[in-house]
Design a protein around this motif. Structure first.
Motif, PDB file in Angstrom:
ATOM      1  N   GLU A 154      -2.300   8.718   3.451  1.00 46.08           N
ATOM      2  CA  GLU A 154      -3.288   7.799   4.005  1.00 46.08           C
ATOM      3  C   GLU A 154      -4.580   8.546   4.264  1.00 46.08           C
ATOM      4  O   GLU A 154      -4.611   9.783   4.239  1.00 46.08           O
ATOM      5  N   ARG A 198      -3.667   8.588  12.555  1.00 45.50           N
ATOM      6  CA  ARG A 198      -3.211   8.284  11.185  1.00 45.50           C
ATOM      7  C   ARG A 198      -3.139   9.590  10.401  1.00 45.50           C
ATOM      8  O   ARG A 198      -4.161  10.231  10.165  1.00 45.50           O
ATOM      9  N   ASP A 203       0.840  -1.206   0.000  1.00 46.64           N
ATOM     10  CA  ASP A 203       0.000   0.000   0.000  1.00 46.64           C
ATOM     11  C   ASP A 203       0.867   1.245   0.000  1.00 46.64           C
ATOM     12  O   ASP A 203       0.556   2.227  -0.669  1.00 46.64           O
ATOM     13  N   ARG A 211       2.961   9.751   4.336  1.00 47.21           N
ATOM     14  CA  ARG A 211       2.169   8.728   3.649  1.00 47.21           C
ATOM     15  C   ARG A 211       0.797   9.302   3.329  1.00 47.21           C
ATOM     16  O   ARG A 211       0.141   9.868   4.220  1.00 47.21           O
ATOM     17  N   GLU A 238       0.425   5.328  -1.356  1.00 46.12           N
ATOM     18  CA  GLU A 238       0.628   6.328  -0.306  1.00 46.12           C
ATOM     19  C   GLU A 238       1.859   7.210  -0.457  1.00 46.12           C
ATOM     20  O   GLU A 238       1.976   8.217   0.220  1.00 46.12           O
TER      21      GLU A 238
END
Ligand code: HAM
Length: 427
Positions: free
Chosen positions: A118, A124, A63, A116, A68
């Motif tokens: 995300e 996160r 991923d 990243r 990402e």
């Protein structure tokens, strides 16, 4: 009329304001000396790297690389990436700086932002922060145990409760293919039970199916083959030793055969540190062994093992668990004045004190003594200096001890010496 657009922070990023700094500093003050005292040397790594470094090491079909990574072409037409993680950079630096010729193992730690793309949510982010530590050049399973122990002890020293190590072995290039073939076979017989993502992964990166977050996939995996039954003799022995060392060190762990980690470079041991609060589980950090990565990136075959802790998550957890974080007030003295002459003299006193290392401020634009003293109260300083017209004539300063309310008069020329006597050491 055209409405003015205010510029906002990028989605998934946030500002760490002065009031928040104590948490971040608190983590640094625990983790960094602990690593230094455990023989790790700090390495500062660039935030931008050749994008190929990560696609090669983290893996094309992960991923992180597929969805990402922040990749861009710079003005010189090079394809660069904002680093999504630190291990690949450490390995690049190990090779590039000829560290294989140093006494082995080489122990390095780093700290900084990772990027990243995300889906942002609590814990996160698109820019997050890690402290990572890596041991390169040693194959012995005692290194895996040392890394896991450090991870656990750092979190424990931060005062965090309900910590466990989730641990698994994902074998090596000898034994893993046999397992993944069985897993793919298991899934192909139950296709209707798995999500589209898992079906795609079964073609490209079957190991990642194991930690799919979909509850229905986890249920369907209940009777799936376990990687631990497929480990070759060497991987089995290595893993058993790691667990024995953890037992010796009284580190609580949970054998989790579904733990695969989201990066392709791992071999043998993989682990995460979890905390469970009110049923919700969150991974504060993770790592494992990566015996093939140095060679994969062009270096000599060098076994290695490491971990990275997520600082954002540690800070969130410290707050969630209501852990007290001490904060020393760097400002110990406030100076209040009355009149223009006293204002100029205050500026000089501030300068003299700062030169001597005393934390001092004044509110030199505030006019009334009352408002200045209010500011001193808000700052919670132990000492306020008061300088009025009388003091200017007498060449003195009034020292007010804020807690007791007691006052004393000292000669202005002795100000630094007298303050040092009254302040805690370090000022
Ligand atoms: P990772 O599990 O991808 O491993 O990241 C390490 C930690 O960083 C995670 O456990 C988590 O706490 C934090 N983290 C990751 N992504 C985010 C995000 N988007 N927002 C907030 N926190 C995040 C690695 O990066 C490996 N390089 C670790 C390693 C070192 N393996 C061997 N050596």
């Amino acid at each position: 009329m055209v409405k003015k657009k205010t510029v906002q922070r990028v989605r998934g990023t946030y500002d760490i304001l002065p009031t928040e700094q104590k948490y971040w500093r608190g983590v640094d003050e625990v983790a960094l000396p602990y690593l230094e005292k455990s023989g790790f040397g700090r390495i500062e790594l660039p935030i931008i790297e050749d994008a190929f470094l990560f696609s090669r090491s983290v893996g094309e079909n992960t991923d992180i690389i597929e969805k990402e990574m922040y990749v861009f072409r710079d003005r010189g037409d090079d394809i660069l990436a904002l680093r999504p993680e630190g291990t690949a950079s450490v390995v690049r630096a190990y090779i590039e700086n000829g560290m294989h010729s140093l006494p082995q193992p080489v122990k390095l730690y780093y700290q900084g932002p990772m990027f990243r793309y995300e889906r942002p949510q609590s814990g996160r982010y698109r820019q997050h922060y890690q402290i990572g530590f890596e041991v390169l050049g040693e194959i012995d399973p005692i290194v895996d145990a040392e890394i896991i122990c450090l991870t656990f002890r750092i979190c424990e020293r931060l005062g965090l409760k309900n910590l466990t190590i989730e641990i698994n072995s994902i074998g090596c290039s000898n034994c893993r293919p046999k397992f993944t073939a069985e897993l793919v076979d298991y899934i192909s017989q139950r296709k209707e039970l798995f999500c589209d993502n898992c079906l795609k992964r079964s073609e490209k990166n079957p190991l990642r199916i194991l930690d799919c977050k979909e509850p229905s996939c986890q249920k369907a995996l209940e009777n799936a083959p376990s990687i631990l039954d497929f480990l070759c003799k060497e991987c089995h022995k290595h893993f058993t030793s790691v667990l024995e060392y953890l037992d010796e060190l009284s580190i609580p762990y949970n054998l989790n055969t579904k733990l695969a980690r989201g990066l392709d470079y791992y071999t043998k041991t993989v682990f995460e540190i979890w905390t469970s609060q009110e049923g919700a589980q969150s991974s504060l950090g993770g790592g494992g062994r990566y015996d093939n990565l140095v060679a994969l990136l062009g270096g000599k075959k060098t076994p290695a093992c490491g971990c990275a802790l997520g600082l954002d998550r540690l800070v969130l957890e410290i707050k969630k668990q209501n852990i007290e974080v001490a904060q020393e007030n760097p400002i110990q003295v406030f100076i209040a004045f009355l009149g223009d002459k006293a204002k100029i003299k205050s500026l000089k006193i501030i300068n003299e004190c700062r030169k001597a290392g005393i934390g001092i401020i004044g509110s030199l634009t505030q006019k009334t003594l009352k408002s200045q003293l209010k500011t001193a109260d808000k700052l919670a300083v132990p000492i306020t200096l008061i300088l009025g017209e009388k003091e200017i004539i007498d060449k003195t300063v009034l020292i007010r001890h804020m807690e007791e309310g007691a006052q004393e008069v000292i000669e202005v020329k002795n100000i630094v010496k007298e303050l040092k006597k009254r302040l805690p050491k370090g000022n």
